[in-house]
Design an enzyme around this catalytic site. Sequence first.
Site: not given
Length: 277
Positions: A48, A106
Amino acid sequence: MQTINTPLGLKLPKLGLGTWPMLGDECTRAVLQALALGYRHIDTAAAYNNEAAVGQALTDSSTPRDQIHLTTKVWWDQLQPKAMRASLEASLKALQTDYVDLFMIHWPGKDWDLARSIETLVALRDEGKALNIGVANFPLPLLRRVVEEIGAPISAIQVEYHVLLGQQHLLDYARQHDMALIAYTPLGRGKAAEQPEIRQIAAKHGVLPSQVALQWLLAQDHVAAIPKASSEANQRANLEACDIHLDDADRALIAALPKNQRVVNPDFAPQWDPAEA
């Protein structure tokens, strides 16, 4: 706020703050604001590019670190043991903390050594750098391998889940194995609130359509949700969704909606369950 408590020690507030795609000062302000409003579950990831912004908010907040559940994740191209360790060390430095409450893979890797990656994930937990470990975007067959073949102490699975995308097979499995299922994109990037049935339920209760969609998730056993919200109004609205009570008629309307509307499906995604595509 309700929490999900698992035998492995996970204490996860059911409503969290998703931080993608917020960056920089906007992200710091949003996290600070959320903590001031009472949020105690913050979700971020190395990919992110906002861990430093989240870390600044954690440092600036008056909320003690041990009262905040913090999740971060390692990207799918960093799943070799040395790379995983380096990723978590970089995350801890950016977040200005000695540990995360939940460290997750992830996305599944490509042509990777699953067992070695999971072994490293477990080692990082054993070393105290992550209090709990989990995986994100793993289809059920892969999650089964991690739990049943490798025997990893997985506390949570994070996947896209909302009123237009079912995850019943994963949810059943998570409940059987005392794992939390964390719903990302819980409002389907706005699609949930556009559904006439959701609007009908919202009008009936005098609430927002987004609150109906969120409450549908939060009312489910073992399910947490992490909507992204940067404004104070949206953060408050999501908190207030916790107090809405849907009835059987509401749930029947939602159950009849299509459950195959996936909105996050990058080219590196795994093969999804056809029943929950």
